[in-house]
Design a protein around this motif. Structure first.
Motif, PDB file in Angstrom:
ATOM      1  N   LEU A 177      42.116  42.429  23.439  1.00 37.63           N
ATOM      2  CA  LEU A 177      42.651  41.408  24.341  1.00 37.63           C
ATOM      3  C   LEU A 177      41.600  41.111  25.419  1.00 37.63           C
ATOM      4  O   LEU A 177      40.822  41.993  25.797  1.00 37.63           O
ATOM      5  CB  LEU A 177      43.930  41.915  25.012  1.00 37.63           C
ATOM      6  CG  LEU A 177      45.166  42.039  24.107  1.00 37.63           C
ATOM      7  CD1 LEU A 177      46.171  42.997  24.708  1.00 37.63           C
ATOM      8  CD2 LEU A 177      45.796  40.679  23.873  1.00 37.63           C
ATOM      9  N   ALA A 178      41.625  39.878  25.900  1.00 38.82           N
ATOM     10  CA  ALA A 178      40.663  39.505  26.944  1.00 38.82           C
ATOM     11  C   ALA A 178      41.224  39.882  28.314  1.00 38.82           C
ATOM     12  O   ALA A 178      42.441  39.911  28.508  1.00 38.82           O
ATOM     13  CB  ALA A 178      40.406  38.008  26.887  1.00 38.82           C
ATOM     14  N   ASP A 179      40.307  40.163  29.231  1.00 33.93           N
ATOM     15  CA  ASP A 179      40.696  40.363  30.629  1.00 33.93           C
ATOM     16  C   ASP A 179      41.684  41.524  30.815  1.00 33.93           C
ATOM     17  O   ASP A 179      42.719  41.372  31.456  1.00 33.93           O
ATOM     18  CB  ASP A 179      41.296  39.034  31.157  1.00 33.93           C
ATOM     19  CG  ASP A 179      41.408  39.028  32.672  1.00 33.93           C
ATOM     20  OD1 ASP A 179      40.746  39.864  33.313  1.00 33.93           O
ATOM     21  OD2 ASP A 179      42.174  38.199  33.198  1.00 33.93           O
ATOM     22  N   VAL A 180      41.328  42.665  30.257  1.00 36.04           N
ATOM     23  CA  VAL A 180      42.195  43.837  30.399  1.00 36.04           C
ATOM     24  C   VAL A 180      41.982  44.457  31.779  1.00 36.04           C
ATOM     25  O   VAL A 180      40.853  44.731  32.187  1.00 36.04           O
ATOM     26  CB  VAL A 180      41.905  44.883  29.293  1.00 36.04           C
ATOM     27  CG1 VAL A 180      42.646  46.189  29.568  1.00 36.04           C
ATOM     28  CG2 VAL A 180      42.294  44.323  27.930  1.00 36.04           C
TER      29      VAL A 180
ATOM     30  N   LEU B 153      41.334  49.300  35.347  1.00 38.68           N
ATOM     31  CA  LEU B 153      40.013  48.906  34.880  1.00 38.68           C
ATOM     32  C   LEU B 153      39.515  47.699  35.661  1.00 38.68           C
ATOM     33  O   LEU B 153      39.979  46.588  35.432  1.00 38.68           O
ATOM     34  CB  LEU B 153      40.059  48.554  33.387  1.00 38.68           C
ATOM     35  CG  LEU B 153      40.128  49.694  32.368  1.00 38.68           C
ATOM     36  CD1 LEU B 153      41.353  50.550  32.506  1.00 38.68           C
ATOM     37  CD2 LEU B 153      40.018  49.138  30.961  1.00 38.68           C
ATOM     38  N   PRO B 154      38.571  47.919  36.564  1.00 40.14           N
ATOM     39  CA  PRO B 154      38.002  46.773  37.272  1.00 40.14           C
ATOM     40  C   PRO B 154      37.215  45.901  36.288  1.00 40.14           C
ATOM     41  O   PRO B 154      36.870  46.353  35.198  1.00 40.14           O
ATOM     42  CB  PRO B 154      37.064  47.415  38.298  1.00 40.14           C
ATOM     43  CG  PRO B 154      37.443  48.864  38.344  1.00 40.14           C
ATOM     44  CD  PRO B 154      37.984  49.191  36.999  1.00 40.14           C
ATOM     45  N   ALA B 155      36.933  44.677  36.684  1.00 37.25           N
ATOM     46  CA  ALA B 155      36.157  43.777  35.823  1.00 37.25           C
ATOM     47  C   ALA B 155      34.837  44.449  35.459  1.00 37.25           C
ATOM     48  O   ALA B 155      34.195  45.052  36.308  1.00 37.25           O
ATOM     49  CB  ALA B 155      35.903  42.464  36.551  1.00 37.25           C
TER      50      ALA B 155
ATOM     51  N   SER C  44      38.616  50.406  26.734  1.00 35.15           N
ATOM     52  CA  SER C  44      38.655  51.521  25.795  1.00 35.15           C
ATOM     53  C   SER C  44      38.623  52.830  26.575  1.00 35.15           C
ATOM     54  O   SER C  44      37.689  53.088  27.321  1.00 35.15           O
ATOM     55  CB  SER C  44      37.445  51.417  24.861  1.00 35.15           C
ATOM     56  OG  SER C  44      37.397  52.551  24.028  1.00 35.15           O
ATOM     57  N   ILE C  45      39.673  53.633  26.382  1.00 37.01           N
ATOM     58  CA  ILE C  45      39.806  54.880  27.138  1.00 37.01           C
ATOM     59  C   ILE C  45      40.171  56.001  26.172  1.00 37.01           C
ATOM     60  O   ILE C  45      41.010  55.818  25.298  1.00 37.01           O
ATOM     61  CB  ILE C  45      40.961  54.772  28.170  1.00 37.01           C
ATOM     62  CG1 ILE C  45      40.689  53.679  29.206  1.00 37.01           C
ATOM     63  CG2 ILE C  45      41.233  56.117  28.843  1.00 37.01           C
ATOM     64  CD1 ILE C  45      39.839  54.092  30.364  1.00 37.01           C
TER      65      ILE C  45
ATOM     66  N   ALA D 184      51.067  52.912  24.041  1.00 34.47           N
ATOM     67  CA  ALA D 184      49.925  52.418  24.803  1.00 34.47           C
ATOM     68  C   ALA D 184      50.321  51.085  25.420  1.00 34.47           C
ATOM     69  O   ALA D 184      50.817  50.189  24.734  1.00 34.47           O
ATOM     70  CB  ALA D 184      48.726  52.240  23.890  1.00 34.47           C
ATOM     71  N   LEU D 185      50.132  50.976  26.717  1.00 34.06           N
ATOM     72  CA  LEU D 185      50.429  49.737  27.437  1.00 34.06           C
ATOM     73  C   LEU D 185      49.110  49.150  27.901  1.00 34.06           C
ATOM     74  O   LEU D 185      48.271  49.851  28.457  1.00 34.06           O
ATOM     75  CB  LEU D 185      51.228  50.043  28.701  1.00 34.06           C
ATOM     76  CG  LEU D 185      52.715  50.317  28.621  1.00 34.06           C
ATOM     77  CD1 LEU D 185      53.204  50.685  30.008  1.00 34.06           C
ATOM     78  CD2 LEU D 185      53.456  49.101  28.111  1.00 34.06           C
ATOM     79  N   VAL D 186      48.952  47.879  27.671  1.00 32.73           N
ATOM     80  CA  VAL D 186      47.728  47.222  28.115  1.00 32.73           C
ATOM     81  C   VAL D 186      48.104  45.998  28.933  1.00 32.73           C
ATOM     82  O   VAL D 186      48.872  45.141  28.481  1.00 32.73           O
ATOM     83  CB  VAL D 186      46.851  46.811  26.907  1.00 32.73           C
ATOM     84  CG1 VAL D 186      45.665  45.961  27.352  1.00 32.73           C
ATOM     85  CG2 VAL D 186      46.363  48.046  26.161  1.00 32.73           C
TER      86      VAL D 186
END
Lengths: 160, 103
Positions: free
Chosen positions: A91-94, A114-116, A121-122, A136-138
């Motif tokens: 996904l974009a802009d996570v 997650l800053p820009a 990926s963790i 998993a929540l994104v």
């Protein structure tokens, strides 16, 4: 032995004593919980015992299932104390990734901001008390997505 | 005293891959000791990773994170020799910090 009146001390004393007792209890209670959580730590979310409540406390919205999240977990975990979990997404802009284990006493296991510039990926290692789904929540572009997989736990790992 | 934090940060062109291992009991508060008493919760709550003064990852952990936690992530940028600052704070207010060099 005592005159009856002694069994009923003036109300004011009782009240004062009660106030003092309450004050003491209040102070004790305050001291007991006074330690502030680490700055930024979402204390409320980590207290929740259900998936819905944890998601709500964390993001205040519900998640849509997405196939753009890759959740890597073992199918069977022989040792629930150390279950490797990795989450990545196309996904974009996570902006955030969280991992929930509804089978544990407290649902939310870990939540990452997650800053820009940080890749979506963790990888980490979690404890699992028993066989449970891992969710998993994104958060991406202001919206919330999720995916889940079941992990069979042979030996419960709340023992850490 | 040796640091509780071990970090391996590797710059590979556009991104830097970070792996960190922290020594911590991560007691959940749900486990009893051999005498049957509950071991009080003692776990890391937050871990901050900063590169060049900028936050690159904030980890919020509950008691379900395994003992001696491990984490792996990557961020864009970062060059060999750059400092990467890792700081954790636990539920008892204890903290440790380490400045690692990106390799």
């Amino acid at each position: 032995m005592h005159p009856r009146a002694d069994h009923h001390p003036p109300a004011i004393h009782t009240r004062r004593a009660a106030t003092r007792l309450l004050a003491l209890l209040g102070v004790a209670g305050f001291v007991g919980t006074a330690r502030a959580a680490a700055p930024g730590w979402p204390e409320e979310a980590f207290k929740q015992t259900s998936e819905a409540d944890a998601i709500k406390a964390l993001y205040g919205k519900s998640a849509a299932t997405s196939d753009k999240i890759t959740l890597e977990v073992p199918e069977i975990a022989e040792n629930g104390a150390v279950v490797p979990v990795s989450v990545s997404s196309s996904l974009a802009d996570v902006t955030a990734i969280s991992i929930l284990v509804p089978g544990n006493p407290l649902t939310l296991a870990a939540s990452y901001t997650l800053p820009a510039g940080t890749l979506p990926s963790i990888g980490c290692r979690l404890k699992m008390a028993k066989t449970s789904n891992v969710i998993a929540l994104v958060e991406a572009g202001g919206k919330l997505y999720s995916t889940s997989k079941e992990v069979k736990v042979t030996l419960g790992g709340c023992g850490g | 005293m040796a640091s509780s934090i071990r970090v391996r940060a590797q710059a590979n062109g556009k991104t830097t891959e970070v792996q960190a291992l922290i020594q911590h009991p991560m007691d959940s508060g749900f486990v009893k000791d051999s005498s049957g008493k509950l071991i009080p919760p003692h776990h890391i709550e937050t871990v901050r990773f900063e590169h060049a003064g900028k936050l690159v990852l904030m980890a919020n952990w509950g008691p379900a994170v395994s003992k001696d936690p491990y984490i792996k992530f990557a961020f864009e940028g970062g060059a060999k020799g750059d400092p990467l600052v890792v700081t954790w704070v636990d539920n008892l207010g204890k903290t440790d910090t380490l400045t690692a060099k990106i390799g």
